[in-house]
Scaffold this active site. Structure first.
Site, PDB file in Angstrom:
ATOM      1  N   HIS A 199       0.740  -1.318   0.297  1.00 58.49           N
ATOM      2  CA  HIS A 199      -0.097  -0.059   0.095  1.00 58.49           C
ATOM      3  C   HIS A 199       0.962   0.914   0.033  1.00 58.49           C
ATOM      4  O   HIS A 199       1.599   1.268   0.710  1.00 58.49           O
ATOM      5  CB  HIS A 199      -1.180  -0.121   1.065  1.00 58.49           C
ATOM      6  CG  HIS A 199      -2.429   0.961   1.180  1.00 58.49           C
ATOM      7  ND1 HIS A 199      -2.095   2.621   1.764  1.00 58.49           N
ATOM      8  CD2 HIS A 199      -2.956   0.849   0.491  1.00 58.49           C
ATOM      9  CE1 HIS A 199      -2.858   3.197   1.546  1.00 58.49           C
ATOM     10  NE2 HIS A 199      -4.307   1.550   0.750  1.00 58.49           N
ATOM     11  N   ASP A 258      -7.715  -5.597   0.275  1.00 59.38           N
ATOM     12  CA  ASP A 258      -8.246  -6.610  -1.394  1.00 59.38           C
ATOM     13  C   ASP A 258      -7.598  -7.706  -0.870  1.00 59.38           C
ATOM     14  O   ASP A 258      -7.633  -8.683  -1.696  1.00 59.38           O
ATOM     15  CB  ASP A 258      -8.052  -6.468  -2.543  1.00 59.38           C
ATOM     16  CG  ASP A 258      -8.256  -4.739  -2.942  1.00 59.38           C
ATOM     17  OD1 ASP A 258      -9.326  -4.876  -3.034  1.00 59.38           O
ATOM     18  OD2 ASP A 258      -7.445  -4.047  -3.511  1.00 59.38           O
TER      19      ASP A 258
END
Ligand code: CMC
Length: 377
Positions: free
Chosen positions: A260, A314
């Site tokens: 991320h 996710d």
């Protein structure tokens, strides 16, 4: 003014916002100052959407009115269903969703974004109709009729009903609603930024959301949830996970659902989604994908921990949806059903002090080149 070029605008603020905040070092995500863990425990998706849009939790009366406004706008005009019937059935549901949302703007004109009342009803329509569009497409592409919403059903329950024509297990509804809360907003991500760029031209909200949908679809953003499940299926069994991770990293390939731009620790949403999957499996039986995922995470922590690359939102969401029998290519549209609240919250916020996005560039080309006639090239 000299500027340093930052690829991907990493670390460059693109807005001043009070919608949400991420502390990437501590792994904390707050919507309007309230931690997502608390919202998952105590709120509903629709209440959280209200919080994001209007900046405060609603009173009981305001919440009831908001929920009723959403219920009243869940239906689709038959022309929108007809339009979707013309789309190729093998098309990706994100494309069908984007096309339908862009078309919505033609059915609901009133493009003056300075009209606050119109903005409210546009937000209501978008939040209300996205689940109906996704469920309708899931059925139409198989040759089944779309199922209209049922007014007495709550937001998440109604989505399952429109998808399957059956009432889901109450635990699924609870867990799914939490998933929507966790996907509702996440500061200045690619799809929010895309929407804000479009919004800065004072385009209507349907165009704004259609732009955001385009950005969300890509595998580096929302599309990663589909890729994760495909990756876990390819690995197949837990005993093959470590070798797969090693091979991917040896070949300098990314592990989907990891990493991320902001988090340096495990994404708090991944932690909550992991525990939601455990809750789901206690009642509905475990899932092989989950076992594989745990082993992938373990090996990845060993090999990627140094780079501070951990599971993101996710990684576990698709495992939950898969257990609920939802098609893999509906995972990103479900992300969109939730994230539209965040997109719209940023849109409304930006409109209070709008400035056209028009960034600069660092020109890296030549100057004063002669035009060479075509017969001399
Ligand atoms: N697997 C393996 N290595 C990774 C991964 C990954 N998923 N993510 C980052 N790295 C490594 C990367 O190779 C690089 O290493 P090095 O410095 O040795 O070259 C380092 O970590 C920094 O990575 P980056 O790609 O420069 O970082 P970024 O901030 O540009 O990328 C990202 C963020 C999300 C695009 C990236 O982590 C990625 O591609 N992840 C896989 C796709 C994914 O799961 N996307 C969902 C993102 S979160 C939810 C959402 O937005 O929808």
């Amino acid at each position: 003014m000299p500027h340093d070029f930052m690829p991907g605008l990493a670390g460059i603020p693109a807005a001043k916002s009070a919608v949400s905040d991420v502390d990437g070092e501590r792994g904390v995500l707050e919507y309007r100052g309230i931690r997502v863990e608390e919202l998952c425990q105590r709120s509903s998706y629709l209440e959280t959407a209200y919080l994001l849009l209007f900046g405060h939790l609603p009173t009981q009366q305001a919440l009831t009115a908001w929920e009723q406004d959403i219920v009243r706008h869940r239906r689709l005009k038959y022309s929108i269903i007809d339009l979707m019937k013309c789309l190729p059935e093998q098309g990706h549901p994100m494309d069908a969703l984007q096309a339908a949302v862009a078309a919505l703007g033609m059915f609901y004109p009133g493009r003056n974004v300075k009209d606050l009342e119109n903005n409210y009803w546009s937000a209501v329509r978008l939040i209300a109709k996205l689940p109906t569009i996704v469920a309708a497409w899931a059925r139409l592409r198989r040759g089944d009729e779309a199922i209209p919403p049922r007014d007495e059903l709550g937001f998440s329950e109604n989505f399952f009903y429109m998808l399957t024509e059956t009432a889901p297990h109450p635990l699924w509804v609870d867990i799914f609603d939490d998933c929507l809360i966790l996907h509702a907003e996440h500061t200045m991500n690619a799809s929010t930024f895309t929407g804000l760029v479009t919004a800065s031209t004072l385009a209507d909200p349907y165009t704004v959301v259609a732009s955001s949908l385009g950005a969300l679809k890509g595998p580096l953003h929302g599309g990663a949830n589909e890729e994760v499940v495909e990756m876990l299926r390819r690995i197949g069994t837990a005993d093959r996970a470590a070798a797969y991770v090693e091979e991917q990293l040896r070949n300098k390939r990314k592990l989907m659902g990891f990493g991320h731009r902001v988090y340096r620790v495990k994404d708090p949403r991944a932690t909550i989604l992991q525990s939601l999957s455990e809750r789901l499996f206690k009642t509905c039986g475990s899932s092989q994908l989950f076992d594989v995922a745990l082993h992938v995470e373990r090996k990845a922590a060993e090999l990627l921990g140094e780079k501070k690359v951990y599971p993101n939102v996710d990684f576990y969401s698709g495992i939950i949806y898969d257990k609920m029998g939802i098609d893999v290519d509906l995972f990103t549209p479900i992300f969109a059903i939730a994230r539209v609240a965040g997109w719209l919250a940023h849109w409304l916020e930006q409109l209070t002090e709008n400035k056209l996005f028009r960034p600069d560039q660092i020109y890296a080309g030549e100057h004063n080149r002669p035009y060479v006639p075509i017969d001399q090239r």
